[in-house]
Design a protein around this motif. Sequence first.
Motif, mmCIF file in Angstrom:
data_model
loop_
_atom_site.group_PDB
_atom_site.id
_atom_site.type_symbol
_atom_site.label_atom_id
_atom_site.label_comp_id
_atom_site.label_asym_id
_atom_site.label_seq_id
_atom_site.Cartn_x
_atom_site.Cartn_y
_atom_site.Cartn_z
ATOM 1 N N THR A 153 95.131 -3.077 6.885
ATOM 2 C CA THR A 153 94.202 -2.926 7.795
ATOM 3 C C THR A 153 93.314 -4.807 6.913
ATOM 4 O OG1 THR A 153 93.129 -1.364 5.574
ATOM 5 C CG2 THR A 153 94.336 -0.791 8.115
ATOM 6 N N LYS A 197 95.950 -6.614 15.616
ATOM 7 C CA LYS A 197 94.673 -6.527 16.671
ATOM 8 C C LYS A 197 94.207 -7.592 15.293
ATOM 9 C CE LYS A 197 91.545 -3.862 19.207
ATOM 10 N NZ LYS A 197 90.498 -3.930 17.756
ATOM 11 N N LEU A 199 89.208 -8.818 15.586
ATOM 12 C CA LEU A 199 88.225 -8.181 16.279
ATOM 13 C C LEU A 199 87.163 -8.989 15.890
ATOM 14 C CD1 LEU A 199 86.027 -7.198 18.184
ATOM 15 C CD2 LEU A 199 85.301 -5.468 15.959
ATOM 16 N N ARG A 201 83.369 -11.471 15.897
ATOM 17 C CA ARG A 201 82.222 -11.370 17.066
ATOM 18 C C ARG A 201 81.275 -11.682 16.558
ATOM 19 N NH1 ARG A 201 81.716 -11.764 12.243
ATOM 20 N NH2 ARG A 201 80.981 -9.482 10.678
ATOM 21 N N SER A 245 87.939 -9.031 21.432
ATOM 22 C CA SER A 245 88.424 -8.001 20.676
ATOM 23 C C SER A 245 90.661 -8.893 21.099
ATOM 24 C CB SER A 245 89.060 -6.693 20.498
ATOM 25 O OG SER A 245 90.151 -5.932 19.965
ATOM 26 N N TYR A 247 94.818 -8.551 20.787
ATOM 27 C CA TYR A 247 95.824 -8.122 20.300
ATOM 28 C C TYR A 247 97.148 -8.556 20.796
ATOM 29 C CZ TYR A 247 99.051 -3.898 19.954
ATOM 30 O OH TYR A 247 99.799 -3.197 19.581
ATOM 31 N N ASN A 271 86.066 -9.370 12.455
ATOM 32 C CA ASN A 271 85.348 -8.008 11.265
ATOM 33 C C ASN A 271 87.042 -7.320 10.840
ATOM 34 O OD1 ASN A 271 84.276 -5.184 11.209
ATOM 35 N ND2 ASN A 271 83.510 -5.043 13.166
ATOM 36 N N GLU A 273 86.875 -3.662 9.308
ATOM 37 C CA GLU A 273 86.812 -2.882 9.043
ATOM 38 C C GLU A 273 88.432 -2.220 9.534
ATOM 39 O OE1 GLU A 273 83.845 -0.399 11.606
ATOM 40 O OE2 GLU A 273 82.262 -2.041 11.441
ATOM 41 N N SER A 275 89.473 -0.420 11.566
ATOM 42 C CA SER A 275 89.755 0.531 12.500
ATOM 43 C C SER A 275 89.953 -0.938 13.528
ATOM 44 C CB SER A 275 88.994 1.595 13.077
ATOM 45 O OG SER A 275 87.351 1.225 13.091
ATOM 46 N N LYS A 276 89.570 -1.856 13.341
ATOM 47 C CA LYS A 276 89.543 -2.776 14.103
ATOM 48 C C LYS A 276 90.168 -4.547 13.827
ATOM 49 C CE LYS A 276 84.686 -1.445 14.866
ATOM 50 N NZ LYS A 276 84.756 -0.335 14.736
ATOM 51 N N THR A 277 90.492 -4.198 12.532
ATOM 52 C CA THR A 277 91.345 -5.338 11.951
ATOM 53 C C THR A 277 92.927 -4.785 11.179
ATOM 54 O OG1 THR A 277 90.005 -6.716 12.290
ATOM 55 C CG2 THR A 277 91.618 -7.563 11.383
#
Length: 284
Positions: A153, A197, A199, A201, A245, A247, A271, A273, A275-277
């Motif tokens: 992560t 993946k 994200l 922003r 995002s 992917y 980002n 986090e 759960s996002k990257t």
Amino acid sequence: MQPQQGRAVPGNRAAPGPAGLGCRKDEPSRQVRPVPLPPVQQNLNYYPQIFWLDGCAEAGAPCAPAAPFPPPVPERSRKPREKDRERRSVGFLVMFLLILVAFTGVGLSIFKIFHLEKEVDELRESASAEHIPPASQKLTGQRKEVRRAAHVTGNPAQRDLPLEWEPISGHAYTSGIQYQERGLLVSEPGLYFVYSKVLFRGSACDSQLLSHVVYKRNPASPGSLVLMEDRVSNFCTGQRMWARSSYLGALFRLRKMDSLHVNVSKIALVNFEESKTFFGLFKL
């Protein structure tokens, strides 16, 4: 009991004696004396005394024949104490054997239950072996086939490229795949599914290009080889906050010592986090 002697009765008649044993009425009286009998043990066998006639009072008088003696009563047999001791010893031995058999059965039952519980624990461990990291397997002493997979992560503490990842904390784990030099190192060749993946922003929209690339390196080959790439422009409008995002995922045949890495166009827009990257692979 003292012997009785007959008395003279007027008219020369003798006193009546025991039934069937005395003299006739017209005979003179006769003397009676007891017959000696064997001693009676503990008064268990009792029978009345038997008298026989010694003779008549007058000489020359005929006497009735004497009654025969009864047969001696046999003594009651007693059980020897030795037989009682033997029976008690046999009873104690049988009781001890029964108790021993009972305890043996209980011990075997406990051992069987313990063995079954151990087998159940082994089945549970084998069912969850896919989610156990190699370090835990070394601690438990298990030698089972490990499914080769990894999921890392985002790490917000990084400053340069390629992206740096978190391999242990949170949802991250590695099994049969090493995390080394900011990449995932393949130790066994085969067919792998690779995914990533990211994200992006920002607080203000601009016209810069966003890129997301997955590539591999191998000591046997110079340079790097791009496996997947995503490039996008015109992803926002106006001067407001935005997010996008990216992917990537595909199937690849990888060689031993292949290391996979991820690059982005600008670290400040990512980002991190968990759960996002994220980034990972698993062997099919």
